[in-house]
Design an enzyme around this catalytic site. Structure first.
Site, PDB file in Angstrom:
ATOM      1  CE  LYS A 256      -2.098  -1.298   3.827  1.00  0.00           C
ATOM      2  NZ  LYS A 256      -1.371  -2.555   4.104  1.00  0.00           N
TER       3      LYS A 256
ATOM      4  NE  ARG B  87      -4.893  -2.002   9.594  1.00  0.00           N
ATOM      5  CZ  ARG B  87      -3.716  -1.415   9.351  1.00  0.00           C
ATOM      6  NH1 ARG B  87      -3.627  -0.313   8.675  1.00  0.00           N
ATOM      7  NH2 ARG B  87      -2.612  -1.967   9.773  1.00  0.00           N
TER       8      ARG B  87
ATOM      9  NE  ARG C 122       7.830  -2.581   6.308  1.00  0.00           N
ATOM     10  CZ  ARG C 122       6.520  -2.427   6.448  1.00  0.00           C
ATOM     11  NH1 ARG C 122       5.824  -1.800   5.532  1.00  0.00           N
ATOM     12  NH2 ARG C 122       5.902  -2.915   7.500  1.00  0.00           N
TER      13      ARG C 122
ATOM     14  NE  ARG D 229       6.153  -0.823  10.283  1.00  0.00           N
ATOM     15  CZ  ARG D 229       5.016  -0.782   9.587  1.00  0.00           C
ATOM     16  NH1 ARG D 229       4.963  -0.033   8.486  1.00  0.00           N
ATOM     17  NH2 ARG D 229       3.954  -1.439   9.956  1.00  0.00           N
TER      18      ARG D 229
ATOM     19  NE  ARG E 148       1.974  -5.608  10.827  1.00  0.00           N
ATOM     20  CZ  ARG E 148       3.087  -5.337  10.138  1.00  0.00           C
ATOM     21  NH1 ARG E 148       4.241  -5.841  10.509  1.00  0.00           N
ATOM     22  NH2 ARG E 148       3.022  -4.548   9.096  1.00  0.00           N
TER      23      ARG E 148
HETATM   24  P1  AP5 Z   1       4.831  -1.660   1.855  1.00  0.00           P
HETATM   25  O1  AP5 Z   1       4.486  -0.826   0.670  1.00  0.00           O
HETATM   26  O2  AP5 Z   1       5.564  -1.006   2.976  1.00  0.00           O
HETATM   27  O3  AP5 Z   1       3.528  -2.434   2.366  1.00  0.00           O
HETATM   28  P2  AP5 Z   1       2.260  -1.900   3.138  1.00  0.00           P
HETATM   29  O4  AP5 Z   1       1.082  -2.583   2.557  1.00  0.00           O
HETATM   30  O5  AP5 Z   1       2.251  -0.412   3.191  1.00  0.00           O
HETATM   31  O6  AP5 Z   1       2.571  -2.571   4.545  1.00  0.00           O
HETATM   32  P3  AP5 Z   1       2.493  -2.026   6.035  1.00  0.00           P
HETATM   33  O7  AP5 Z   1       3.246  -3.041   6.867  1.00  0.00           O
HETATM   34  O8  AP5 Z   1       2.975  -0.623   6.155  1.00  0.00           O
HETATM   35  O9  AP5 Z   1       1.008  -2.143   6.311  1.00  0.00           O
HETATM   36  P4  AP5 Z   1       0.327  -2.322   7.647  1.00  0.00           P
HETATM   37  O10 AP5 Z   1      -1.057  -2.173   7.193  1.00  0.00           O
HETATM   38  O11 AP5 Z   1       0.618  -3.528   8.440  1.00  0.00           O
HETATM   39  O12 AP5 Z   1       1.025  -1.235   8.549  1.00  0.00           O
HETATM   40  P5  AP5 Z   1       0.538   0.159   9.093  1.00  0.00           P
HETATM   41  O13 AP5 Z   1       1.736   1.008   9.162  1.00  0.00           O
HETATM   42  O14 AP5 Z   1      -0.664   0.639   8.346  1.00  0.00           O
HETATM   43  O15 AP5 Z   1       5.692  -2.904   1.335  1.00  0.00           O
HETATM   44  C1  AP5 Z   1       6.207  -3.859   2.252  1.00  0.00           C
HETATM   45  C2  AP5 Z   1       7.594  -4.333   1.788  1.00  0.00           C
HETATM   46  O16 AP5 Z   1       7.446  -5.026   0.554  1.00  0.00           O
HETATM   47  C3  AP5 Z   1       8.588  -3.185   1.502  1.00  0.00           C
HETATM   48  O17 AP5 Z   1       9.884  -3.607   1.883  1.00  0.00           O
HETATM   49  C4  AP5 Z   1       8.515  -2.989  -0.019  1.00  0.00           C
HETATM   50  O18 AP5 Z   1       9.740  -2.500  -0.547  1.00  0.00           O
HETATM   51  C5  AP5 Z   1       8.213  -4.403  -0.495  1.00  0.00           C
HETATM   52  N1  AP5 Z   1       7.385  -4.415  -1.677  1.00  0.00           N
HETATM   53  C6  AP5 Z   1       6.309  -3.614  -1.948  1.00  0.00           C
HETATM   54  N2  AP5 Z   1       5.765  -3.939  -3.143  1.00  0.00           N
HETATM   55  C7  AP5 Z   1       6.514  -4.986  -3.627  1.00  0.00           C
HETATM   56  C8  AP5 Z   1       6.440  -5.780  -4.811  1.00  0.00           C
HETATM   57  N3  AP5 Z   1       5.487  -5.555  -5.738  1.00  0.00           N
HETATM   58  N4  AP5 Z   1       7.329  -6.779  -4.980  1.00  0.00           N
HETATM   59  C9  AP5 Z   1       8.283  -7.013  -4.032  1.00  0.00           C
HETATM   60  N5  AP5 Z   1       8.417  -6.289  -2.889  1.00  0.00           N
HETATM   61  C10 AP5 Z   1       7.534  -5.292  -2.683  1.00  0.00           C
HETATM   62  O19 AP5 Z   1       0.022  -0.219  10.547  1.00  0.00           O
HETATM   63  C11 AP5 Z   1       0.913  -0.595  11.580  1.00  0.00           C
HETATM   64  C12 AP5 Z   1       0.126  -0.752  12.870  1.00  0.00           C
HETATM   65  O20 AP5 Z   1      -0.475   0.523  13.242  1.00  0.00           O
HETATM   66  C13 AP5 Z   1      -1.059  -1.723  12.816  1.00  0.00           C
HETATM   67  O21 AP5 Z   1      -0.651  -3.069  13.044  1.00  0.00           O
HETATM   68  C14 AP5 Z   1      -1.948  -1.172  13.944  1.00  0.00           C
HETATM   69  O22 AP5 Z   1      -1.470  -1.546  15.201  1.00  0.00           O
HETATM   70  C15 AP5 Z   1      -1.782   0.324  13.788  1.00  0.00           C
HETATM   71  N6  AP5 Z   1      -2.772   0.930  12.886  1.00  0.00           N
HETATM   72  C16 AP5 Z   1      -2.532   1.568  11.709  1.00  0.00           C
HETATM   73  N7  AP5 Z   1      -3.691   1.995  11.154  1.00  0.00           N
HETATM   74  C17 AP5 Z   1      -4.668   1.619  12.007  1.00  0.00           C
HETATM   75  C18 AP5 Z   1      -6.081   1.769  11.982  1.00  0.00           C
HETATM   76  N8  AP5 Z   1      -6.717   2.355  10.960  1.00  0.00           N
HETATM   77  N9  AP5 Z   1      -6.801   1.259  13.027  1.00  0.00           N
HETATM   78  C19 AP5 Z   1      -6.192   0.654  14.063  1.00  0.00           C
HETATM   79  N10 AP5 Z   1      -4.854   0.477  14.144  1.00  0.00           N
HETATM   80  C20 AP5 Z   1      -4.093   0.960  13.121  1.00  0.00           C
END
Ligand code: AP5
Length: 217
Positions: free
Chosen positions: A13, A88, A127, A160, A171
């Site tokens: 994302k 979410r 990552r 992270r 997760r």
């Molecule tokens: P990346 O683009 O970073 O993936 P992402 O989908 O953004 O993953 P996140 O881990 O950031 O999502 P998340 O939803 O768990 O975390 P968030 O920060 O929102 O890509 C991942 C890796 O893959 C990178 O190394 C990239 O280079 C590689 N990659 C990407 N595309 C690729 C491809 N096509 N091929 C190969 N490699 C590739 O949330 C973290 C925490 O915050 C949650 O667990 C929760 O506790 C809290 N939180 C956040 N939002 C909420 C909410 N709305 N409600 C409640 N809690 C929340």
């Protein structure tokens, strides 16, 4: 234009949001990044949120909504924004609907990026992120030229806290139980664009760009 990026942790994302903003004049908003900024500041919100984030659990809805509401009303969001990581669960989706209706905002579409679980575990455990400019790297798919150092700004790269295998798997369970039902939620509203997230970053973006351009015409 207002877009939601939906997908499991590690589906790409944040990576795709960074591509979208090169072509569309809209602002990326990641609730995960907003929370991590609070953790870094050591605010009460951040200290509380970290206890959930470290376990891979969702932070309570009210905390997130208050933070998000403030962000989407900021002047730089006037032209539109990309929500990465929100909503979410269905309660957050209902809250978002109310927030938009109270503020004259309209959701244009929901981009749903699908990737298989084992690829996700591999992606997330490799990552790396720059501590200075936040550029994203991956030991396998996008390694930095010099180990541990950002190609762009020379900042140090970090992993992270929630990118440990046990936390990643939790997760993914949380995603299956709480977030995946949003696919049907938005299908009913005819807002979903389905994207195969298993390809290379630029191929995925090309699919997203084609579909987005047609959708928002
Ligand atoms: P990346 O683009 O970073 O993936 P992402 O989908 O953004 O993953 P996140 O881990 O950031 O999502 P998340 O939803 O768990 O975390 P968030 O920060 O929102 O890509 C991942 C890796 O893959 C990178 O190394 C990239 O280079 C590689 N990659 C990407 N595309 C690729 C491809 N096509 N091929 C190969 N490699 C590739 O949330 C973290 C925490 O915050 C949650 O667990 C929760 O506790 C809290 N939180 C956040 N939002 C909420 C909410 N709305 N409600 C409640 N809690 C929340």
């Amino acid at each position: 234009m207002i877009i939601i990026l939906l997908g499991a942790p590690g589906a790409g994302k944040g990576t795709q949001a960074a591509e979208i903003i090169k072509d569309f004049d809209i602002v990326p908003i990641s609730t995960g990044d907003l929370l991590r900024e609070e953790v870094k500041k050591g605010s009460d919100l951040g200290i509380n949120a970290k206890t959930y984030m470290d376990k891979g659990e969702l932070v309570p809805d009210e905390v997130i909504l208050a933070m998000l509401e403030k962000r989407v009303k900021a002047p730089d969001c006037a032209n539109g924004f990309i929500l990465d990581g929100f909503p979410r669960n269905t309660a957050q989706a209902d809250m978002l609907k109310e927030l938009f209706s109270n503020n004259g905002m309209k959701l244009d579409c929901v981009v749903n990026i699908a990737v298989d679980k084992e690829s996700i575990v591999k992606r997330l455990s490799n990552r790396l992120t720059c501590s200075k400019c936040k550029e994203g790297y991956n030991r396998v798919s996008k390694p930095p030229k010099e180990d541990g150092v950002c190609d762009k700004c020379g900042g140090s790269l970090f992993q992270r806290d929630d990118d440990k295998e046990a936390t990643i798997r939790n997760r993914l369970n949380v995603y299956d139980n709480k977030t995946a039902p949003l696919i049907d939620y938005y299908k009913k509203e005819k807002l979903i664009i389905d994207i195969d997230g298993s390809k290379g970053v630029l191929d995925i973006y090309s699919d997203i760009k084609d579909k987005l351009s047609a959708f928002v015409k």
